[in-house]
Motif scaffolding. Structure first.
Motif, PDB file in Angstrom:
ATOM      1  N   GLY A 252     -20.284  -0.416 -11.796  1.00 20.73           N
ATOM      2  CA  GLY A 252     -20.641   0.634 -12.747  1.00 20.73           C
ATOM      3  C   GLY A 252     -20.621   2.017 -12.146  1.00 20.73           C
ATOM      4  O   GLY A 252     -20.847   3.007 -12.829  1.00 20.73           O
ATOM      5  N   GLN A 253     -20.354   2.111 -10.829  1.00 21.50           N
ATOM      6  CA  GLN A 253     -20.337   3.410 -10.157  1.00 21.50           C
ATOM      7  C   GLN A 253     -19.237   3.406  -9.104  1.00 21.50           C
ATOM      8  O   GLN A 253     -19.139   2.485  -8.300  1.00 21.50           O
ATOM      9  N   SER A 254     -18.428   4.453  -9.096  1.00 17.01           N
ATOM     10  CA  SER A 254     -17.338   4.545  -8.126  1.00 17.01           C
ATOM     11  C   SER A 254     -17.894   4.826  -6.738  1.00 17.01           C
ATOM     12  O   SER A 254     -18.858   5.580  -6.579  1.00 17.01           O
ATOM     13  N   GLU A 255     -17.274   4.234  -5.730  1.00 13.87           N
ATOM     14  CA  GLU A 255     -17.681   4.492  -4.349  1.00 13.87           C
ATOM     15  C   GLU A 255     -16.894   5.645  -3.730  1.00 13.87           C
ATOM     16  O   GLU A 255     -17.144   6.038  -2.604  1.00 13.87           O
ATOM     17  N   PHE A 256     -15.948   6.202  -4.481  1.00 15.99           N
ATOM     18  CA  PHE A 256     -15.065   7.215  -3.937  1.00 15.99           C
ATOM     19  C   PHE A 256     -15.627   8.623  -4.109  1.00 15.99           C
ATOM     20  O   PHE A 256     -16.318   8.912  -5.072  1.00 15.99           O
TER      21      PHE A 256
ATOM     22  N   VAL B 161       0.858  -1.188   0.000  1.00 18.96           N
ATOM     23  CA  VAL B 161       0.000   0.000   0.000  1.00 18.96           C
ATOM     24  C   VAL B 161       0.889   1.232   0.000  1.00 18.96           C
ATOM     25  O   VAL B 161       1.813   1.341   0.805  1.00 18.96           O
ATOM     26  N   LEU B 162       0.600   2.155  -0.933  1.00 11.38           N
ATOM     27  CA  LEU B 162       1.344   3.411  -1.053  1.00 11.38           C
ATOM     28  C   LEU B 162       0.369   4.573  -1.149  1.00 11.38           C
ATOM     29  O   LEU B 162      -0.763   4.399  -1.612  1.00 11.38           O
ATOM     30  N   PRO B 163       0.812   5.777  -0.748  1.00 14.22           N
ATOM     31  CA  PRO B 163      -0.024   6.949  -1.054  1.00 14.22           C
ATOM     32  C   PRO B 163      -0.209   7.011  -2.568  1.00 14.22           C
ATOM     33  O   PRO B 163       0.680   6.630  -3.324  1.00 14.22           O
ATOM     34  N   LEU B 164      -1.357   7.484  -2.991  1.00 14.53           N
ATOM     35  CA  LEU B 164      -1.648   7.529  -4.424  1.00 14.53           C
ATOM     36  C   LEU B 164      -0.622   8.397  -5.133  1.00 14.53           C
ATOM     37  O   LEU B 164      -0.484   9.581  -4.835  1.00 14.53           O
ATOM     38  N   PRO B 165       0.125   7.818  -6.080  1.00  7.50           N
ATOM     39  CA  PRO B 165       1.114   8.614  -6.821  1.00  7.50           C
ATOM     40  C   PRO B 165       0.430   9.453  -7.898  1.00  7.50           C
ATOM     41  O   PRO B 165      -0.778   9.356  -8.105  1.00  7.50           O
ATOM     42  N   LYS B 166       1.219  10.243  -8.609  1.00  9.54           N
ATOM     43  CA  LYS B 166       0.688  11.009  -9.735  1.00  9.54           C
ATOM     44  C   LYS B 166       0.221  10.028 -10.806  1.00  9.54           C
ATOM     45  O   LYS B 166       0.966   9.157 -11.222  1.00  9.54           O
TER      46      LYS B 166
ATOM     47  N   ASP C 214     -11.951  12.215  -0.593  1.00 16.25           N
ATOM     48  CA  ASP C 214     -11.295  11.067   0.029  1.00 16.25           C
ATOM     49  C   ASP C 214      -9.776  11.193  -0.073  1.00 16.25           C
ATOM     50  O   ASP C 214      -9.253  11.801  -1.000  1.00 16.25           O
ATOM     51  N   THR C 215      -9.093  10.586   0.873  1.00 22.86           N
ATOM     52  CA  THR C 215      -7.659  10.389   0.775  1.00 22.86           C
ATOM     53  C   THR C 215      -7.465   9.065   0.073  1.00 22.86           C
ATOM     54  O   THR C 215      -8.081   8.064   0.444  1.00 22.86           O
ATOM     55  N   PHE C 216      -6.638   9.043  -0.954  1.00 25.64           N
ATOM     56  CA  PHE C 216      -6.501   7.842  -1.750  1.00 25.64           C
ATOM     57  C   PHE C 216      -5.137   7.182  -1.558  1.00 25.64           C
ATOM     58  O   PHE C 216      -4.129   7.856  -1.342  1.00 25.64           O
ATOM     59  N   TYR C 217      -5.159   5.876  -1.663  1.00 25.67           N
ATOM     60  CA  TYR C 217      -3.960   5.044  -1.650  1.00 25.67           C
ATOM     61  C   TYR C 217      -4.059   4.113  -2.842  1.00 25.67           C
ATOM     62  O   TYR C 217      -5.116   3.980  -3.451  1.00 25.67           O
TER      63      TYR C 217
ATOM     64  N   ILE D 237      -7.756   2.553  -3.288  1.00 22.08           N
ATOM     65  CA  ILE D 237      -8.457   2.332  -2.023  1.00 22.08           C
ATOM     66  C   ILE D 237      -8.492   3.662  -1.265  1.00 22.08           C
ATOM     67  O   ILE D 237      -7.716   4.561  -1.567  1.00 22.08           O
ATOM     68  N   ASN D 238      -9.402   3.782  -0.308  1.00 25.07           N
ATOM     69  CA  ASN D 238      -9.490   5.051   0.424  1.00 25.07           C
ATOM     70  C   ASN D 238      -9.215   4.901   1.916  1.00 25.07           C
ATOM     71  O   ASN D 238      -9.467   5.806   2.685  1.00 25.07           O
ATOM     72  N   ARG D 239      -8.689   3.757   2.316  1.00 22.64           N
ATOM     73  CA  ARG D 239      -8.225   3.593   3.696  1.00 22.64           C
ATOM     74  C   ARG D 239      -7.195   2.463   3.736  1.00 22.64           C
ATOM     75  O   ARG D 239      -7.195   1.592   2.879  1.00 22.64           O
ATOM     76  N   ILE D 240      -6.344   2.519   4.717  1.00 27.13           N
ATOM     77  CA  ILE D 240      -5.302   1.507   4.875  1.00 27.13           C
ATOM     78  C   ILE D 240      -5.954   0.208   5.343  1.00 27.13           C
ATOM     79  O   ILE D 240      -6.703   0.206   6.319  1.00 27.13           O
TER      80      ILE D 240
END
Length: 127
Positions: free
Chosen positions: A47-51, A9-14, A55-58, A73-76
């Motif tokens: 068919g639909q995003s839950e985010f 698991v990493l913080p969402l990169p560019k 949100d903080t993304f990973y 994902i949006n949580r560790i």
């Protein structure tokens, strides 16, 4: 994710968008020199995003460096251990397309947990 399956698991990169890719494909990113596609499984399966935008993304990385995929994902995730007597069978709480990738369903206290066939699911997402 089952014990023994490689995951990181990493913080969402560019993320760089990929023209003409499906909306559940957020794009590609560079993880330690490896070009990695990043997908939103919630949108792919339902068919639909839950985010939500706030949100903080990973990114949950799966696979080896030459065949790696990222899942938004949006949580560790937390580590869980289950006993055989906690298996309850199949669940009806999942989108139709996901049930075929569930290996076991567990109940711990009042929560339901699903053990996924990650390799099979990733192959389906990439198809």
């Amino acid at each position: 994710v089952r014990t023994g399956v490689m995951a990181e698991v990493l913080p969402l990169p560019k993320i760089n968008p990929v023209p003409r890719s499906p909306s559940y494909c957020w794009g590609i990113c560079n993880i330690r020199g490896n070009i990695t596609p990043v997908f939103d499984l919630s949108e792919k399966l339902s068919g639909q995003s839950e985010f939500k935008p706030r949100d903080t993304f990973y990114v949950l990385l799966q696979g080896n460096t030459s065949n790696q995929i990222g899942i938004v994902i949006n949580r560790i995730p937390k580590s869980m251990q289950f006993e055989h007597d906690q298996i309850i069978g199949q669940s009806s709480y999942l989108p139709d397309g996901l049930n075929e990738y569930v290996q076991n369903v567990y109940r711990q206290d009042e929560e339901i947990w699903h053990e996924l066939d990650v390799e099979g699911l990733l192959k389906a997402v990439q198809a």
